[in-house]
Design an enzyme around this catalytic site. Sequence first.
Site, PDB file in Angstrom:
ATOM      1  N   SER A  48      33.270 -40.220 -20.608  1.00 28.23           N
ATOM      2  CA  SER A  48      32.169 -40.687 -19.745  1.00 28.23           C
ATOM      3  C   SER A  48      32.424 -42.140 -19.386  1.00 28.23           C
ATOM      4  CB  SER A  48      30.853 -40.584 -20.517  1.00 28.23           C
ATOM      5  OG  SER A  48      29.841 -41.346 -19.864  1.00 28.23           O
TER       6      SER A  48
ATOM      7  N   TYR B  43      26.141 -42.671 -27.976  1.00 33.29           N
ATOM      8  CA  TYR B  43      27.015 -41.883 -27.086  1.00 33.29           C
ATOM      9  C   TYR B  43      28.316 -42.637 -26.815  1.00 33.29           C
ATOM     10  CZ  TYR B  43      27.903 -39.049 -22.815  1.00 33.29           C
ATOM     11  OH  TYR B  43      28.418 -38.231 -21.842  1.00 33.29           O
TER      12      TYR B  43
HETATM   13  P1  NAP Z   1      25.353 -29.813 -20.579  1.00 38.50           P
HETATM   14  O1  NAP Z   1      24.992 -29.243 -19.256  1.00 38.50           O
HETATM   15  O2  NAP Z   1      24.279 -30.342 -21.465  1.00 38.50           O
HETATM   16  O3  NAP Z   1      26.223 -28.742 -21.387  1.00 38.50           O
HETATM   17  C1  NAP Z   1      26.709 -29.097 -22.647  1.00 38.50           C
HETATM   18  C2  NAP Z   1      27.624 -28.009 -23.160  1.00 38.50           C
HETATM   19  O4  NAP Z   1      28.135 -28.452 -24.422  1.00 38.50           O
HETATM   20  C3  NAP Z   1      26.903 -26.708 -23.399  1.00 38.50           C
HETATM   21  O5  NAP Z   1      27.770 -25.662 -23.054  1.00 38.50           O
HETATM   22  C4  NAP Z   1      26.636 -26.719 -24.898  1.00 38.50           C
HETATM   23  O6  NAP Z   1      26.591 -25.435 -25.488  1.00 38.50           O
HETATM   24  C5  NAP Z   1      27.839 -27.468 -25.406  1.00 38.50           C
HETATM   25  N1  NAP Z   1      27.627 -28.117 -26.705  1.00 38.50           N
HETATM   26  C6  NAP Z   1      26.786 -29.126 -27.008  1.00 38.50           C
HETATM   27  N2  NAP Z   1      26.880 -29.432 -28.315  1.00 38.50           N
HETATM   28  C7  NAP Z   1      27.803 -28.585 -28.838  1.00 38.50           C
HETATM   29  C8  NAP Z   1      28.341 -28.394 -30.129  1.00 38.50           C
HETATM   30  N3  NAP Z   1      27.946 -29.145 -31.170  1.00 38.50           N
HETATM   31  N4  NAP Z   1      29.266 -27.440 -30.302  1.00 38.50           N
HETATM   32  C9  NAP Z   1      29.694 -26.683 -29.267  1.00 38.50           C
HETATM   33  N5  NAP Z   1      29.214 -26.811 -28.012  1.00 38.50           N
HETATM   34  C10 NAP Z   1      28.280 -27.754 -27.815  1.00 38.50           C
HETATM   35  O7  NAP Z   1      26.355 -31.012 -20.403  1.00 38.50           O
HETATM   36  P2  NAP Z   1      27.429 -31.381 -19.266  1.00 38.50           P
HETATM   37  O8  NAP Z   1      26.802 -32.368 -18.362  1.00 38.50           O
HETATM   38  O9  NAP Z   1      28.075 -30.172 -18.732  1.00 38.50           O
HETATM   39  O10 NAP Z   1      28.451 -32.201 -20.177  1.00 38.50           O
HETATM   40  C11 NAP Z   1      29.770 -31.771 -20.467  1.00 38.50           C
HETATM   41  C12 NAP Z   1      30.559 -32.980 -20.931  1.00 38.50           C
HETATM   42  O11 NAP Z   1      30.578 -33.948 -19.886  1.00 38.50           O
HETATM   43  C13 NAP Z   1      29.965 -33.689 -22.153  1.00 38.50           C
HETATM   44  O12 NAP Z   1      30.975 -34.074 -23.032  1.00 38.50           O
HETATM   45  C14 NAP Z   1      29.280 -34.894 -21.547  1.00 38.50           C
HETATM   46  O13 NAP Z   1      29.194 -35.945 -22.465  1.00 38.50           O
HETATM   47  C15 NAP Z   1      30.191 -35.206 -20.387  1.00 38.50           C
HETATM   48  N6  NAP Z   1      29.553 -36.007 -19.329  1.00 38.50           N
HETATM   49  C16 NAP Z   1      28.475 -35.532 -18.647  1.00 38.50           C
HETATM   50  C17 NAP Z   1      27.888 -36.323 -17.664  1.00 38.50           C
HETATM   51  C18 NAP Z   1      26.689 -35.880 -16.853  1.00 38.50           C
HETATM   52  O14 NAP Z   1      26.085 -36.700 -16.149  1.00 38.50           O
HETATM   53  N7  NAP Z   1      26.314 -34.632 -16.879  1.00 38.50           N
HETATM   54  C19 NAP Z   1      28.414 -37.609 -17.388  1.00 38.50           C
HETATM   55  C20 NAP Z   1      29.519 -38.045 -18.108  1.00 38.50           C
HETATM   56  C21 NAP Z   1      30.079 -37.228 -19.070  1.00 38.50           C
HETATM   57  P3  NAP Z   1      25.300 -24.441 -25.327  1.00 38.50           P
HETATM   58  O15 NAP Z   1      25.362 -23.960 -23.902  1.00 38.50           O
HETATM   59  O16 NAP Z   1      25.529 -23.347 -26.310  1.00 38.50           O
HETATM   60  O17 NAP Z   1      24.099 -25.264 -25.597  1.00 38.50           O
END
Ligand code: NAP
Length: 258
Positions: free
Chosen positions: A151, A164
Amino acid sequence: MGLDMGKLEGRTALITGGGRGIGRAIALRFAAEGAHIALNYASNRAAAEETAEEVRSLGSKCEIYQADVSDQQACQAMCESAIQAFGQIDILINNAGIGSSAVNRPTIADATMDQWQLLLGANLWGPIYMCKALVPHLRQADRSDVIMISSIAAQNMGPNMGLYSVGKAGMEALAHTLAKEEKSNGMRVNIIAPGLVDTDMGRKLVSLLPGPDDMRELDANMPFGFVCTPADIAANVTHLCSEDGRYVTNQRITISGN
Ligand code: NAP
């Protein structure tokens, strides 16, 4: 290679947190490019099953694996099962993560140890456990890829984001070291650092910050006039893991429009 072949034909990827959001978009794009998918989820089985069905409808093999990536034994067991099911895994996408909004964005001093454990468990120990479990296997492939979904928080180090940022900065250190250590084994290791992306995590963050809660109301104020989509992230991950990205390793690509 025929022109009609996908960019990831013959490859198999294990994607953590692949049921929703960015992980889901990577799974679908990878499948469209011919890769098979071992799809991990933590608790949302319905989302994982739905994504797996979509992957299969694109003609790829897909198995789903429940595992909390903050649990080393669960990571180990998942990797063993996936290797058995697919024969060879040659791409690891460390995507699963938990945002600071999930614990209401406490400051460093106010955060409880349970909150630290939750965020570092998923965002830092998860990638460590996954590398420990899978890197020895990845070495067997002529070419393998590890992608860390980090991120911009790892550089911004903003207030109320400490739990984070610390995890993501640690994950990036892991990637840079792994890239050097495994180069001679054919492994490419790269970091993708998104800004705000339109997912459940992104929407939760936006709901806690001042200003509009609706992503569509935010579009006009974002770079290029829209909030980054999961597909934008998936496209760049695909490029890195494809033949086009074969000479790229140890890099960090920011995808924030800035
Ligand atoms: P999201 O929509 O909240 O989805 C998170 C995913 O991670 C879900 O599939 C969840 O599983 C899984 N997860 C969470 N904790 C877990 C654990 N302990 N073990 C296994 N799986 C786990 O998030 P996203 O936005 O797609 O984020 C994906 C990545 O991108 C993350 O690393 C996040 O930090 C990074 N990111 C996101 C953003 C943003 O703005 N969205 C920005 C920068 C970076 P379940 O479906 O089973 O709950």
